[in-house]
Design an enzyme around this catalytic site. Structure first.
Site, PDB file in Angstrom:
ATOM      1  N   LYS A 178    -157.605  22.088  14.674  1.00 19.70           N
ATOM      2  CA  LYS A 178    -157.519  23.524  14.396  1.00 19.70           C
ATOM      3  C   LYS A 178    -157.242  24.251  15.700  1.00 19.70           C
ATOM      4  O   LYS A 178    -158.001  24.155  16.657  1.00 19.70           O
ATOM      5  CB  LYS A 178    -158.834  23.999  13.789  1.00 19.70           C
ATOM      6  N   ARG A 188    -159.442  37.506   9.465  1.00 20.70           N
ATOM      7  CA  ARG A 188    -160.610  38.170  10.060  1.00 20.70           C
ATOM      8  C   ARG A 188    -160.818  39.536   9.413  1.00 20.70           C
ATOM      9  O   ARG A 188    -161.946  39.997   9.296  1.00 20.70           O
ATOM     10  CB  ARG A 188    -160.480  38.211  11.574  1.00 20.70           C
ATOM     11  N   ARG A 201    -161.571  32.074  20.649  1.00 20.18           N
ATOM     12  CA  ARG A 201    -162.182  30.786  20.299  1.00 20.18           C
ATOM     13  C   ARG A 201    -161.585  29.652  21.129  1.00 20.18           C
ATOM     14  O   ARG A 201    -161.600  28.499  20.721  1.00 20.18           O
ATOM     15  CB  ARG A 201    -161.975  30.498  18.816  1.00 20.18           C
ATOM     16  N   GLU A 217    -158.764  14.673  18.838  1.00 10.66           N
ATOM     17  CA  GLU A 217    -159.779  15.361  18.020  1.00 10.66           C
ATOM     18  C   GLU A 217    -159.824  14.766  16.605  1.00 10.66           C
ATOM     19  O   GLU A 217    -160.890  14.593  16.017  1.00 10.66           O
ATOM     20  CB  GLU A 217    -159.457  16.860  17.917  1.00 10.66           C
ATOM     21  N   LYS A 232    -154.326  22.851  11.087  1.00  9.26           N
ATOM     22  CA  LYS A 232    -154.300  24.295  10.842  1.00  9.26           C
ATOM     23  C   LYS A 232    -153.906  25.032  12.107  1.00  9.26           C
ATOM     24  O   LYS A 232    -154.447  24.718  13.169  1.00  9.26           O
ATOM     25  CB  LYS A 232    -155.711  24.707  10.410  1.00  9.26           C
ATOM     26  N   SER A 258    -153.597  32.792   6.998  1.00 12.68           N
ATOM     27  CA  SER A 258    -153.409  34.196   6.627  1.00 12.68           C
ATOM     28  C   SER A 258    -152.195  34.821   7.315  1.00 12.68           C
ATOM     29  O   SER A 258    -151.424  35.547   6.679  1.00 12.68           O
ATOM     30  CB  SER A 258    -154.676  34.977   6.956  1.00 12.68           C
ATOM     31  N   TYR A 297    -152.650  30.922   0.437  1.00  9.37           N
ATOM     32  CA  TYR A 297    -152.875  32.153  -0.325  1.00  9.37           C
ATOM     33  C   TYR A 297    -151.782  32.354  -1.368  1.00  9.37           C
ATOM     34  O   TYR A 297    -151.885  33.217  -2.223  1.00  9.37           O
ATOM     35  CB  TYR A 297    -152.960  33.354   0.637  1.00  9.37           C
TER      36      TYR A 297
END
Ligand code: PBG
Length: 307
Positions: A178, A188, A201, A217, A232, A258, A297
């Site tokens: 990610k 958000r 982040r 990872e 992602k 998003s 979505y």
């Protein structure tokens, strides 16, 4: 006849937002067509998705109250736990219930974990909290938990906790690669998250300049017991999806996030692109790159178009 990749509703997972303390679904301006659901509107949406052949939904909670520990994430009466029970009661085994497992929707500082006094994220204290959230979601009837916080050791901690509490059947969909992406902005808005002090982040999510590091990872999550792997965002990271697919035989999911959705919607609203066509093209490309499942979505819209 010779098409190599055909997208079907069965490939899709619909992200749904459920908000505590509202009596009517609320539109999200940066995600046209997506809403913050009430329990009732969410149930209706899930019924429609099942009828369209979409196999799974992933739930995100928007709690009324946020605090430093993200208490609502593991509260048996927290909004996602209530929603999971409601959907399980309504639909039994007809839908796969996935829950995003993170703290950021529930913390007042907006980070995915607990903070140390100096304001940095405390990895090891956070994974203890994630284990509590996993148990709460399992007790509420979740099929798959999806840890999205990118803390080191989170998959192993969650697996141990679930097994210890006799939830060996609950699977883990790991947000394994990610990226710290600029494409999460509308999300958000959807969950009312603002990172304290204009922070980011980058301390726990991946650097977009790196692919090998992301593969490492992913390997760690496989070793820790992940059942399914996620990359992602999706379209900006097709190379990572393809490399994860080549290296692993576990199911691979990709999250068309998003910002990816919002860009298509915004350009289409201006008449600059054919939104339906571009959505199908992008999601098919994600499958072509190697994803078995696409979180999007567009799930309802595309499933309706494919019906
Ligand atoms: C973290 C989480 C995020 C998304 C899914 N899970 C946000 C983040 O990492 O900041 C983003 C999804 C999207 O943009 O659609 N709980």
């Amino acid at each position: 006849m010779v098409a190599e990749t055909i997208l079907t509703p069965n490939d899709l997972i619909a992200p749904l937002f459920v908000r505590e303390g509202i009596t009517e679904a609320q539109p999200i301006s940066s995600l046209p067509g997506v809403v913050q659901h009430t329990l009732d509107s969410m149930r209706a949406e899930v019924k429609h998705l099942i009828d369209l052949g979409v196999p799974a939904v992933i739930l995100f909670g928007v709690p009324e109250h946020k605090d430093a520990e993200g208490t609502g994430a593991s509260d048996p009466d927290g909004i996602v736990q209530v929603a999971l029970k409601d959907l399980r009661d309504a639909f039994g085994e007809d839908v796969v219930l996935i829950a995003d497992l993170c703290l950021d929707e529930y913390t007042d500082h907006g980070h995915c974990g607990l903070l140390t006094p100096d304001g940095s994220v405390d990895n090891d204290a956070t994974i203890d909290r994630y284990a509590e959230v996993a148990i709460a979601q399992a007790e509420a009837g979740v099929d798959i938990v999806a840890p999205s916080g990118m803390m080191d050791g989170q998959v192993a901690a969650i697996r141990d906790a679930l097994d210890e509490e006799e939830f060996g059947d609950v699977a883990i969909l790991a947000y394994a690669a990610k990226y710290a992406s600029g494409l999460y902005g509308p999300f958000r808005d959807a969950v009312d998250v603002e990172i304290a002090g204009g922070g980011d982040r980058k301390a726990y999510q991946q650097d977009f300049r790196n692919a090998r590091e992301a593969l490492e990872e992913v390997r760690l999550d496989v070793a820790e017991g992940a059942d399914m792997l996620m990359v992602k965002p999706a379209v900006t990271y097709l190379d990572v999806i393809a490399r994860v697919r080549a290296e692993h035989d576990l199911p691979v999911a990709a999250y068309h996030v998003s910002g990816e959705y919002a860009m298509v919607k915004a350009a289409a609203a201006n008449g600059w692109i054919d939104g339906d066509l571009v959505a199908l093209e992008q999601l098919t490309a994600v499958k072509r790159a190697g994803a078995d499942l696409v979180l999007t979505y567009f799930a309802r819209e595309i499933a309706e178009a494919l019906a």
